[in-house]
Design a protein around this motif. Structure first.
Motif, PDB file in Angstrom:
ATOM      1  N   PHE A   1      73.814  68.152 144.458  1.00  0.00           N
ATOM      2  CA  PHE A   1      74.684  68.839 143.495  1.00  0.00           C
ATOM      3  C   PHE A   1      76.034  68.139 143.328  1.00  0.00           C
TER       4      PHE A   1
ATOM      5  N   TYR B   1      72.742  78.331 142.904  1.00  0.00           N
ATOM      6  CA  TYR B   1      71.649  78.039 143.844  1.00  0.00           C
ATOM      7  C   TYR B   1      71.703  78.963 145.059  1.00  0.00           C
TER       8      TYR B   1
ATOM      9  N   LEU C   1      68.468  78.822 136.971  1.00  0.00           N
ATOM     10  CA  LEU C   1      68.890  78.334 135.654  1.00  0.00           C
ATOM     11  C   LEU C   1      69.705  79.403 134.922  1.00  0.00           C
TER      12      LEU C   1
ATOM     13  N   LYS D   1      54.400  70.939 140.275  1.00  0.00           N
ATOM     14  CA  LYS D   1      54.032  72.339 140.018  1.00  0.00           C
ATOM     15  C   LYS D   1      53.621  72.543 138.557  1.00  0.00           C
TER      16      LYS D   1
ATOM     17  N   ASP E   1      59.031  67.594 142.618  1.00  0.00           N
ATOM     18  CA  ASP E   1      58.402  68.866 142.996  1.00  0.00           C
ATOM     19  C   ASP E   1      58.107  69.713 141.758  1.00  0.00           C
TER      20      ASP E   1
ATOM     21  N   ARG F   1      57.250  79.789 142.219  1.00  0.00           N
ATOM     22  CA  ARG F   1      58.306  78.819 142.586  1.00  0.00           C
ATOM     23  C   ARG F   1      59.158  78.466 141.360  1.00  0.00           C
TER      24      ARG F   1
ATOM     25  N   PHE G   1      68.380  63.266 141.617  1.00  0.00           N
ATOM     26  CA  PHE G   1      67.645  64.515 141.409  1.00  0.00           C
ATOM     27  C   PHE G   1      66.135  64.316 141.426  1.00  0.00           C
TER      28      PHE G   1
ATOM     29  N   LEU H   1      73.464  78.727 133.820  1.00  0.00           N
ATOM     30  CA  LEU H   1      73.845  78.735 132.399  1.00  0.00           C
ATOM     31  C   LEU H   1      74.886  79.821 132.117  1.00  0.00           C
TER      32      LEU H   1
HETATM   33  C1  LIG Z   1      71.127  70.210 136.780  1.00  0.00           C
HETATM   34  C2  LIG Z   1      70.924  69.957 138.210  1.00  0.00           C
HETATM   35  C3  LIG Z   1      69.629  70.318 138.765  1.00  0.00           C
HETATM   36  C4  LIG Z   1      69.741  71.276 139.868  1.00  0.00           C
HETATM   37  C5  LIG Z   1      68.419  71.862 140.247  1.00  0.00           C
HETATM   38  C6  LIG Z   1      68.611  73.092 141.073  1.00  0.00           C
HETATM   39  C7  LIG Z   1      67.418  73.470 141.811  1.00  0.00           C
HETATM   40  C8  LIG Z   1      67.396  72.891 143.202  1.00  0.00           C
HETATM   41  C9  LIG Z   1      66.033  72.977 143.772  1.00  0.00           C
HETATM   42  C10 LIG Z   1      65.839  72.152 145.009  1.00  0.00           C
HETATM   43  C11 LIG Z   1      64.379  71.958 145.204  1.00  0.00           C
HETATM   44  C12 LIG Z   1      64.068  70.838 146.149  1.00  0.00           C
HETATM   45  C13 LIG Z   1      62.674  70.330 146.086  1.00  0.00           C
HETATM   46  C14 LIG Z   1      61.638  71.021 146.920  1.00  0.00           C
HETATM   47  C15 LIG Z   1      61.266  72.228 146.722  1.00  0.00           C
HETATM   48  C16 LIG Z   1      60.149  72.936 147.385  1.00  0.00           C
HETATM   49  O1  LIG Z   1      60.259  72.955 148.767  1.00  0.00           O
HETATM   50  C17 LIG Z   1      60.157  74.328 146.812  1.00  0.00           C
HETATM   51  C18 LIG Z   1      59.095  75.199 147.417  1.00  0.00           C
HETATM   52  O2  LIG Z   1      57.831  74.732 147.057  1.00  0.00           O
HETATM   53  P1  LIG Z   1      56.586  74.949 148.050  1.00  0.00           P
HETATM   54  O3  LIG Z   1      56.522  76.422 148.381  1.00  0.00           O
HETATM   55  O4  LIG Z   1      55.380  74.478 147.271  1.00  0.00           O
HETATM   56  O5  LIG Z   1      56.832  74.120 149.266  1.00  0.00           O
HETATM   57  N1  LIG Z   1      60.018  74.215 145.381  1.00  0.00           N
HETATM   58  C19 LIG Z   1      60.756  74.967 144.541  1.00  0.00           C
HETATM   59  O6  LIG Z   1      61.510  75.837 144.905  1.00  0.00           O
HETATM   60  C20 LIG Z   1      60.609  74.692 143.047  1.00  0.00           C
HETATM   61  C21 LIG Z   1      61.834  73.982 142.604  1.00  0.00           C
HETATM   62  C22 LIG Z   1      61.805  73.635 141.161  1.00  0.00           C
HETATM   63  C23 LIG Z   1      63.143  73.118 140.752  1.00  0.00           C
HETATM   64  C24 LIG Z   1      63.212  72.836 139.321  1.00  0.00           C
HETATM   65  C25 LIG Z   1      64.600  72.503 138.925  1.00  0.00           C
HETATM   66  C26 LIG Z   1      64.682  72.101 137.514  1.00  0.00           C
HETATM   67  C27 LIG Z   1      66.085  72.001 137.084  1.00  0.00           C
HETATM   68  C28 LIG Z   1      66.247  71.759 135.645  1.00  0.00           C
HETATM   69  C29 LIG Z   1      67.679  71.500 135.372  1.00  0.00           C
HETATM   70  C30 LIG Z   1      68.028  71.749 133.991  1.00  0.00           C
HETATM   71  C31 LIG Z   1      69.440  72.054 133.833  1.00  0.00           C
HETATM   72  C32 LIG Z   1      69.749  72.471 132.460  1.00  0.00           C
HETATM   73  C33 LIG Z   1      71.160  72.847 132.330  1.00  0.00           C
HETATM   74  C34 LIG Z   1      71.629  72.944 130.968  1.00  0.00           C
END
Ligand SMILES: CCCCCCCCCCCCC/C=C/[C@@H](O)[C@H](COP(=O)(O)O)NC(=O)CCCCCCCCCCCCCCC
Length: 216
Positions: free
Chosen positions: A164, A144, A120, A62, A58, A112, A52, A124
């Motif tokens: 994932f 997602y 989230l 931010k 990222d 973002r 992860f 949840l």
């Molecule tokens: C628990 C597993 C964690 C799964 C997280 C799910 C979110 C998946 C996000 C994939 C983002 C990939 C990285 C790149 C993102 C950027 O391209 C994109 C766009 O940015 P830009 O306009 O500056 O280019 N950035 C974003 O969309 C921001 C993503 C921020 C993701 C933060 C995720 C934090 C997850 C915290 C998990 C906590 C789980 C708690 C559960 C009890």
């Protein structure tokens, strides 16, 4: 030493509690607490494994941009999300249609994280209604696909989708949350979800009113 102690008492409950302290009585969102909530979530995600790390990198990036605004010379304008939006828009510090002079505006950066907060919330919600044999990877990717994925290019979606599958199962996931028995996890979720939803909705309404939900 202080850091080590803080780590010791880390539980997801505290992280989720941070989101509780985000909202003022006038429904303003304190940026400092919002960012602290995200810091905790990232810390939690880091406990889940290195697959992860591209996501947490990222998010950390931010978070840091927002902290820099908060600690900068115009920090007083960044106390709440409402004051940040007003200040940046009034001062024309936001790229509205295409990326240009302000790639690190507070408004686009927070947007973002705001979109990720919707993920989230959905995740949840699923955890809360899950049963012992529910699959965390499936819950995560459904949440997602309904939220963040719509804002991501396919290459990111692909990488996220692959990550994932590395999520631990529900029992381990609950252990990492470190709030106690599954019943206690459910209780924490029940307490906190409404607050996360409220923070999300207040931010969403603010961005909609200012027509900045699609900032590049
Ligand atoms: C628990 C597993 C964690 C799964 C997280 C799910 C979110 C998946 C996000 C994939 C983002 C990939 C990285 C790149 C993102 C950027 O391209 C994109 C766009 O940015 P830009 O306009 O500056 O280019 N950035 C974003 O969309 C921001 C993503 C921020 C993701 C933060 C995720 C934090 C997850 C915290 C998990 C906590 C789980 C708690 C559960 C009890």
């Amino acid at each position: 030493m202080a850091v080590a102690l803080e780590d010791l008492k880390f539980t997801l409950q505290e992280v989720l509690d941070t989101f509780k302290s985000c909202l003022s009585e006038h429904k303003e969102v304190f940026l400092e607490h919002y960012v602290a909530g995200w810091r905790g979530l990232v810390r939690f995600m880091n406990c889940l494994g290195s697959v992860f790390s591209f996501i947490s990198k990222d998010a950390v990036n931010k978070i840091q941009i927002l902290v820099n605004h908060l600690n900068g010379e115009n920090g007083a304008h960044y106390v709440t999300i409402q004051s940040m939006v007003k200040y940046e828009l009034d001062s024309q510090l936001v790229d509205l249609t295409k990326r240009g002079s302000f790639p690190e505006s507070g408004c686009r950066t927070l947007l973002r994280l705001h979109r990720a907060l919707r993920w989230l919330e959905l995740f949840l919600e699923r955890l809360q209604t899950s049963t012992e044999d529910s699959n965390t990877s499936v819950m995560c990717s459904e949440a997602y696909n309904e939220s963040l994925a719509q804002h991501h290019a396919w290459i990111i979606r692909k990488a996220a989708g692959t990550a994932f599958w590395a999520l631990p199962g529900r029992a381990t996931f609950f252990d990492v949350m470190n709030v106690g028995s599954p019943e206690q996890v459910m209780a924490v979720l029940g307490d906190t979800l409404p607050l996360i939803s409220e923070v999300y909705q207040v931010t969403e309404d603010l961005y909609a009113q200012n027509n900045i939900l699609e900032l590049p």
